[in-house]
Scaffold this motif. Sequence first.
Motif, short mmCIF file in Angstrom:
data_model
loop_
_atom_site.label_atom_id
_atom_site.label_comp_id
_atom_site.label_asym_id
_atom_site.label_seq_id
_atom_site.Cartn_x
_atom_site.Cartn_y
_atom_site.Cartn_z
N THR A 18 -16.57 15.20 5.59
CA THR A 18 -18.00 14.10 5.01
C THR A 18 -17.53 12.92 4.57
O THR A 18 -18.52 11.83 3.55
CB THR A 18 -16.29 14.00 3.86
N GLY A 19 -16.82 12.04 6.07
CA GLY A 19 -17.71 10.54 6.50
C GLY A 19 -18.73 10.84 6.58
O GLY A 19 -18.96 9.54 7.07
N THR A 20 -20.11 11.90 7.44
CA THR A 20 -20.85 11.42 7.85
C THR A 20 -22.33 11.25 6.50
O THR A 20 -22.23 11.13 5.89
CB THR A 20 -21.28 12.57 8.37
N ALA A 21 -23.05 10.70 7.27
CA ALA A 21 -24.34 10.09 6.85
C ALA A 21 -24.87 11.56 5.51
O ALA A 21 -25.14 10.97 4.96
CB ALA A 21 -24.87 9.24 7.23
N PRO A 22 -25.09 11.85 6.62
CA PRO A 22 -25.69 13.64 6.17
C PRO A 22 -24.50 13.80 4.09
O PRO A 22 -25.23 14.44 3.38
CB PRO A 22 -26.16 14.70 6.42
N ASP A 23 -23.59 13.56 4.82
CA ASP A 23 -22.82 14.03 3.38
C ASP A 23 -22.60 12.76 2.39
O ASP A 23 -22.84 13.16 1.13
CB ASP A 23 -21.36 13.66 3.60
N ARG A 24 -23.10 11.71 2.85
CA ARG A 24 -22.89 10.53 1.77
C ARG A 24 -24.73 11.08 0.96
O ARG A 24 -24.37 10.53 -0.39
CB ARG A 24 -22.60 9.26 2.85
N HIS A 25 -25.38 11.07 1.59
CA HIS A 25 -26.47 11.13 1.18
C HIS A 25 -26.44 12.56 -0.02
O HIS A 25 -26.93 12.43 -1.11
CB HIS A 25 -27.00 11.73 2.60
N LEU A 26 -25.87 14.18 0.56
CA LEU A 26 -25.75 14.00 -0.32
C LEU A 26 -24.83 14.01 -1.40
O LEU A 26 -25.32 14.24 -3.02
CB LEU A 26 -24.88 15.66 0.60
N ARG A 27 -24.13 12.42 -1.95
CA ARG A 27 -23.25 12.74 -3.06
C ARG A 27 -23.75 11.78 -4.05
O ARG A 27 -23.65 12.15 -4.86
CB ARG A 27 -21.77 12.30 -2.43
N VAL A 28 -24.65 10.82 -3.18
CA VAL A 28 -25.54 10.00 -3.54
C VAL A 28 -26.75 11.06 -4.11
O VAL A 28 -26.94 10.69 -5.92
CB VAL A 28 -26.05 9.19 -2.85
N MET A 29 -27.13 12.03 -3.94
CA MET A 29 -28.60 12.49 -4.35
C MET A 29 -27.83 13.32 -5.23
O MET A 29 -28.50 13.95 -6.72
CB MET A 29 -28.99 13.39 -3.87
N ARG A 30 -26.47 13.98 -5.44
CA ARG A 30 -26.12 14.53 -6.98
C ARG A 30 -25.78 13.92 -7.75
O ARG A 30 -26.19 14.19 -8.47
CB ARG A 30 -24.34 15.00 -6.03
N VAL A 31 -25.43 12.71 -7.80
CA VAL A 31 -24.72 11.78 -8.49
C VAL A 31 -26.11 11.70 -9.09
O VAL A 31 -26.20 11.68 -10.27
CB VAL A 31 -24.12 10.67 -8.12
N TRP A 32 -27.58 11.25 -8.50
CA TRP A 32 -28.67 11.51 -9.12
C TRP A 32 -29.58 11.71 -10.50
O TRP A 32 -29.73 11.84 -10.56
CB TRP A 32 -29.94 10.70 -7.57
N LEU A 33 -28.54 13.48 -9.69
CA LEU A 33 -29.57 14.18 -10.43
C LEU A 33 -28.59 14.94 -12.03
O LEU A 33 -29.13 15.18 -12.71
CB LEU A 33 -29.25 15.63 -9.29
N LEU A 34 -27.45 14.42 -11.50
CA LEU A 34 -26.41 14.75 -12.56
C LEU A 34 -26.81 13.54 -13.85
O LEU A 34 -26.42 13.37 -15.09
CB LEU A 34 -24.73 14.27 -12.48
N VAL A 35 -27.45 12.52 -13.20
CA VAL A 35 -27.65 11.34 -14.12
C VAL A 35 -28.71 11.57 -15.16
O VAL A 35 -29.11 12.30 -16.28
CB VAL A 35 -28.13 9.75 -13.56
#
Length: 355
Positions: free
Chosen positions: A4-21
């Motif tokens: 969960t510390g890799t860049a792709p995982d961080r990207h997924l978390r950012v995109m998920r927050v974006w979609l939830l907003v």
Amino acid sequence: MQSTGTAPDRHLRVMRVWLLVVAGLVVLTLLVGGATRLTESGLSIVEWKPVTGVWPPVNDEAWADEFGKYQASSQYKLLTRGMSLAEFKTIYWWEWSHRMLARLIGAVFLLPFLFFLWRGWIANRRLRLRLWTIFGLGAVQGAVGWWMVASGLNGRISVLPYRLAFHLTLACVIYAATLWTAQRLLPRPALRLPLRLRVEAIAILILVLLQIYLGALVAGLDAGLAYNTWPLIDGSFIPGWEHLAFLTPAWRNFFENVLTVQFDHRMTAYLLYAVIVLHAIDVLKSGRSSAALNGALLLASVALLQIVLGIVTLLNQAPIALALLHQGMAIAVLTVAALHAERVTAAPAAAEARR
């Protein structure tokens, strides 16, 4: 699966927050749209200006000009003649806020989406297609909104009910799709449930959207102000055919007959709840997943609360506060149904977003 510390995982978390907003903004727009409908504010702005319409009147001359345009409309001539400028401002701000929220959603979705594409964060073609589809539906929704408003500007005091229902249901489809896509970016194991449970969950989600469409027809016809008894309607549980189908051609009864529209809404509510309960029992008997069972039980609970609220709203002749609460609870039912359907059909972890 990467840590969960890799860049792709961080990207997924950012995109998920974006979609939830984005999903949260859609909910806010649905609620403001409901208030706009209930306060008869939707026809206060008689023009569609996607760009210049961002700016509201800023001085007395601009307000007088905007009010003059409204005074030329059928709604003013037939329903609100004599309205003061102060009263006009109230309904204008409701409609302007609704339109501004829709524009805001477009910007909040598109700008980060383009950034993610530019940075190469969305490698999966299916995810890109899904996101472009959501954006496309949002663009269509803007045109549908004006198509709806335009139906009430010539010879009517309100918009056509089936256009209102389509506008609301499309917004709900966009909301469910956004929420679904956000959840698909959440790392978790697959539930591996029998196919029938997955089909049942999807069927429930479709039925919820159908019920929302029928509820919008009820709102568009002000059908909640008529036949305010329960469990009987028009003196019986199932009204006579001569009352349900007196319009010609017959299809008009499903959209314009107040009794038929309210009857359909009631019967679909009973059907939907029966399917939800049977689905919960089926999940319980399968004994496969506590997560699926919890989702099914939560769905049954919020659906029951919505039915009770709907009955109370009907018996009290749909006051604005109860009507808005009923619409808000419909969104809650849709949310739980979408989350449940997504969960029982989800692929393992967030693999879908990376393939």
